[in-house]
Design a protein around this motif. Structure first.
Motif, PDB file in Angstrom:
ATOM      1  N   THR A  61     -19.702 -58.034 -41.154  1.00  0.00           N
ATOM      2  CA  THR A  61     -20.784 -58.730 -40.462  1.00  0.00           C
ATOM      3  C   THR A  61     -22.173 -58.464 -41.030  1.00  0.00           C
ATOM      4  O   THR A  61     -23.144 -59.062 -40.558  1.00  0.00           O
ATOM      5  CB  THR A  61     -20.788 -58.347 -38.971  1.00  0.00           C
ATOM      6  OG1 THR A  61     -21.002 -56.927 -38.852  1.00  0.00           O
ATOM      7  CG2 THR A  61     -19.471 -58.718 -38.308  1.00  0.00           C
ATOM      8  N   GLY A  96     -29.034 -69.373 -40.702  1.00  0.00           N
ATOM      9  CA  GLY A  96     -27.915 -70.044 -40.031  1.00  0.00           C
ATOM     10  C   GLY A  96     -27.809 -71.506 -40.339  1.00  0.00           C
ATOM     11  O   GLY A  96     -26.740 -72.081 -40.301  1.00  0.00           O
ATOM     12  N   LEU A  98     -20.558 -67.249 -41.462  1.00  0.00           N
ATOM     13  CA  LEU A  98     -21.325 -66.755 -40.324  1.00  0.00           C
ATOM     14  C   LEU A  98     -20.812 -65.379 -39.912  1.00  0.00           C
ATOM     15  O   LEU A  98     -19.596 -65.211 -39.700  1.00  0.00           O
ATOM     16  CB  LEU A  98     -21.198 -67.742 -39.156  1.00  0.00           C
ATOM     17  CG  LEU A  98     -22.101 -67.520 -37.948  1.00  0.00           C
ATOM     18  CD1 LEU A  98     -23.563 -67.749 -38.327  1.00  0.00           C
ATOM     19  CD2 LEU A  98     -21.704 -68.477 -36.818  1.00  0.00           C
ATOM     20  N   PRO A  99     -21.683 -64.365 -39.798  1.00  0.00           N
ATOM     21  CA  PRO A  99     -21.209 -63.017 -39.453  1.00  0.00           C
ATOM     22  C   PRO A  99     -20.529 -62.940 -38.092  1.00  0.00           C
ATOM     23  O   PRO A  99     -19.634 -62.111 -37.897  1.00  0.00           O
ATOM     24  CB  PRO A  99     -22.480 -62.165 -39.509  1.00  0.00           C
ATOM     25  CG  PRO A  99     -23.622 -63.124 -39.522  1.00  0.00           C
ATOM     26  CD  PRO A  99     -23.112 -64.388 -40.112  1.00  0.00           C
ATOM     27  N   GLU A 100     -20.929 -63.801 -37.163  1.00  0.00           N
ATOM     28  CA  GLU A 100     -20.311 -63.765 -35.829  1.00  0.00           C
ATOM     29  C   GLU A 100     -18.832 -64.135 -35.866  1.00  0.00           C
ATOM     30  O   GLU A 100     -18.090 -63.793 -34.932  1.00  0.00           O
ATOM     31  CB  GLU A 100     -21.056 -64.715 -34.873  1.00  0.00           C
ATOM     32  CG  GLU A 100     -22.421 -64.205 -34.419  1.00  0.00           C
ATOM     33  CD  GLU A 100     -23.513 -64.394 -35.459  1.00  0.00           C
ATOM     34  OE1 GLU A 100     -24.656 -63.972 -35.202  1.00  0.00           O
ATOM     35  OE2 GLU A 100     -23.228 -64.968 -36.538  1.00  0.00           O
ATOM     36  N   ARG A 101     -18.396 -64.803 -36.913  1.00  0.00           N
ATOM     37  CA  ARG A 101     -16.978 -65.152 -37.052  1.00  0.00           C
ATOM     38  C   ARG A 101     -16.233 -64.184 -37.960  1.00  0.00           C
ATOM     39  O   ARG A 101     -15.025 -64.324 -38.154  1.00  0.00           O
ATOM     40  CB  ARG A 101     -16.837 -66.564 -37.643  1.00  0.00           C
ATOM     41  CG  ARG A 101     -17.280 -67.702 -36.756  1.00  0.00           C
ATOM     42  CD  ARG A 101     -16.859 -69.046 -37.356  1.00  0.00           C
ATOM     43  NE  ARG A 101     -17.536 -69.313 -38.615  1.00  0.00           N
ATOM     44  CZ  ARG A 101     -18.613 -70.088 -38.747  1.00  0.00           C
ATOM     45  NH1 ARG A 101     -19.127 -70.688 -37.675  1.00  0.00           N
ATOM     46  NH2 ARG A 101     -19.164 -70.288 -39.923  1.00  0.00           N
ATOM     47  N   GLY A 114     -16.080 -64.842 -42.483  1.00  0.00           N
ATOM     48  CA  GLY A 114     -16.329 -65.803 -41.408  1.00  0.00           C
ATOM     49  C   GLY A 114     -16.570 -67.230 -41.835  1.00  0.00           C
ATOM     50  O   GLY A 114     -17.450 -67.896 -41.272  1.00  0.00           O
ATOM     51  N   GLU A 128     -26.367 -62.282 -43.982  1.00  0.00           N
ATOM     52  CA  GLU A 128     -26.993 -63.452 -43.368  1.00  0.00           C
ATOM     53  C   GLU A 128     -26.120 -64.679 -43.607  1.00  0.00           C
ATOM     54  O   GLU A 128     -25.426 -64.773 -44.622  1.00  0.00           O
ATOM     55  CB  GLU A 128     -28.381 -63.693 -43.956  1.00  0.00           C
ATOM     56  CG  GLU A 128     -29.391 -62.598 -43.669  1.00  0.00           C
ATOM     57  CD  GLU A 128     -29.833 -62.547 -42.211  1.00  0.00           C
ATOM     58  OE1 GLU A 128     -29.380 -63.405 -41.423  1.00  0.00           O
ATOM     59  OE2 GLU A 128     -30.622 -61.654 -41.865  1.00  0.00           O
ATOM     60  N   PRO A 129     -26.131 -65.639 -42.691  1.00  0.00           N
ATOM     61  CA  PRO A 129     -25.322 -66.847 -42.879  1.00  0.00           C
ATOM     62  C   PRO A 129     -25.682 -67.568 -44.178  1.00  0.00           C
ATOM     63  O   PRO A 129     -26.830 -67.542 -44.633  1.00  0.00           O
ATOM     64  CB  PRO A 129     -25.676 -67.703 -41.661  1.00  0.00           C
ATOM     65  CG  PRO A 129     -26.208 -66.742 -40.650  1.00  0.00           C
ATOM     66  CD  PRO A 129     -26.889 -65.660 -41.424  1.00  0.00           C
TER      67      PRO A 129
END
Length: 529
Positions: free
Chosen positions: A442, A528, A435-438, A470, A445-446
């Motif tokens: 970034t 996601g 996941l890019p948010e982690r 991530g 895509e997840p």
């Protein structure tokens, strides 16, 4: 689930194939490999295999005990009424008496029954006992669905065919699921791992192995590499499985030597090897690999002559088979800030980008022989290098991570959907969600990465995670000790089931007896998941 039920005739095909193979074996002393008696006609004691099956084609493999002409007959039924005949190659010592025949113009989405006959080159009327097999061609209709399995790592760390345990029993559990194909994610043999007659187990008992001369030392000669591939075909379970389930096969390091890379020179301190050039060993291993598996790009006369390829399996699935060995750079600590060669090489990366862009399949499985976010160290001969992609620094991409970052960025910006990564190599099973948010990097895509294996090898503790992309480890099953034998459990395979109606992709991580450990459902087009 819209997947068709198991085909009713497969079990009888397997019984016939096993009987044909077993009839050739001469009883041997306990622990010794069975010998094959020469009769008056060519025989195929190593069974049959099919591979790289598409909607209208497939490859069929066999090995003879002497020079012979390979003949394949196909039919819609087990009776072989109105059979179609295919004349294959002349099998001789140049290919260790192995050969493949490509079948073309097959009906899509159908069960194909085949049998291989070996004919005396001097008298075509003299043929050996036919050896039967079967496979399903890929569907052209989405509603038919697809089911396949994957795993890797066979006969590793000295754990070979144990007759006390019934051999490679995991193949019977896999066959019971009646998959459309099996994706073998590398380490099909352990050319660098000799097999001894016995090994001590922690509880004081003894593990017994079937042994052969070629498996008594590390493989260096072409004959020794060939003998490593033949070793696994001594197992009844594997031969039955090969007769029922077609394969998509890739390679990794142990087809040659642990953690190998092009240009490597084996240290003088490793006295097991008289041949010190890994490039020489890899060329011999690649030749034997192409002789012993039905791989479309490694057939004699094939134009591409390579392991990486796309196998298209109807409208739901394309399988992108990677080669993370042949084109990689040298193993290093992985801290360089520029790295164009990476683990795939520039040419293979361009190929992968191009083929992903061209794919119209709902799901694009990237079959990687090594994981992305799991740290796999290389301590060969005392070094402190990185063997896979992740190098343990959770920050911005470095080393081989740079190439993977480029690929993930490309997938995002070209809006390529439905990518799933499957791998083996690390001798445990796990599921990672990226996941890019982690992540430190970034621009992607997840996606999910699923790990399975070993099939029959030592099991090892879970690898450390690297935070660059991530990953979150959603599930893992691994021992706390290193090199746990198959008698101690921790042998795994994975299942992928794509529903023809919804397009949902379900991943199940399974133990060696088929017990489901973890399930994840992915939906097409969802970000996601």
């Amino acid at each position: 689930m819209s997947h068709r039920p198991p085909f009713p005739g497969r079990r009888s095909v397997l019984r016939g194939s096993l009987a044909a193979s077993a009839a050739l074996a001469v009883p041997a002393a306990a622990g010794a490999a069975p010998a094959f008696a020469l009769s008056g006609r060519p025989e195929a004691g190593w069974g049959v295999q099919a591979g790289d099956v598409t909607t209208d084609s497939g490859l069929v493999w066999v090995r003879s005990d002497r020079p012979a002409r390979m003949i394949v007959e196909t039919s819609a039924t087990e009776s072989f009424r109105n059979a179609r005949r295919w004349h294959g190659p002349l099998l001789g010592p140049g290919t260790d008496f192995t050969g493949t025949t490509r079948l073309r113009g097959l009906p899509p989405g159908e069960q194909i029954h085949y049998r291989v006959l070996l004919a005396d080159p001097d008298d075509p009327r003299r043929t050996g006992e036919p050896v039967p097999g079967t496979f399903r061609t890929a569907p052209v209709r989405r509603r038919d669905g697809v089911r396949f399995l994957w795993s890797g790592d066979l006969a590793g760390q000295g754990w070979g065919i144990n007759p006390d345990r019934g051999g490679y029993r995991i193949y019977d559990a896999m066959a019971a699921l009646d998959p459309d194909f099996f994706l073998c994610s590398g380490d099909n043999i352990y050319a660098d791992g000799p097999i001894s007659a016995t090994a001590a187990l922690p509880d004081g008992s003894t593990w017994r192995n079937v042994t052969t001369e070629e498996k008594s030392k590390v493989a260096e000669t072409l004959a020794e590499f060939r003998g490593n591939f033949r070793y696994n075909l001594l197992d009844d379970n594997l031969r039955r499985f090969n007769a029922q389930v077609p394969s998509i096969v890739q390679w990794d390091d142990h087809e040659v030597r642990n953690n190998w890379y092009p240009g490597e020179v084996i240290a003088a301190t490793d006295t097991r090897y008289t041949e010190k050039s890994v490039d020489v060993l890899a060329a011999r291993a690649n030749r034997a690999f192409g002789e012993y598996f039905p791989v479309s790009t490694l057939r004699p006369g094939a134009r591409e002559g390579r392991v990486h390829r796309v196998v298209r399996h109807g409208p739901l699935l394309d399988v992108f088979v990677l080669d993370m060995r042949t084109y990689r750079n040298a193993n290093t600590p992985g801290t360089q800030t520029t790295d164009t060669q990476g683990i795939l090489g520039e040419e293979q990366l361009r190929w992968l980008k191009r083929e992903l862009s061209r794919s119209r399949a709902v799901w694009k499985v990237i079959a990687a022989d090594m994981p992305l976010g799991l740290v796999v160290p290389d301590t060969t001969e005392g070094q402190k290098n990185i063997e896979a992609v992740a190098q343990g620094d959770p920050g911005a991409p470095l080393g081989r991570e740079l190439q993977i970052a480029e690929l993930l960025r490309y997938i995002k910006h070209r809006r390529i959907t439905g990518t799933v990564w499957l791998t083996a190599d690390v001798h445990h099973t796990s599921a990672q969600h990226y996941l890019p948010e982690r992540a430190a990097f970034t621009d992607f895509e997840p996606f999910w990465e699923f790990v399975s294996g070993p099939l029959n090898a030592g099991a090892f503790p879970a690898s450390a995670l690297d935070g660059t992309f991530g990953p979150e480890r959603v599930f893992v099953k691994a021992p706390t000790a290193s090199n746990v034998s198959p008698a101690g459990g921790y042998q795994f395979f994975g299942e992928v089931d794509i529903d023809g109606g919804s397009g949902d992709l379900t991943v199940r991580l399974r133990e060696q007896d088929g017990t489901v450990l973890f399930t994840k459902v992915l939906r097409p087009g969802r970000v996601g998941q």
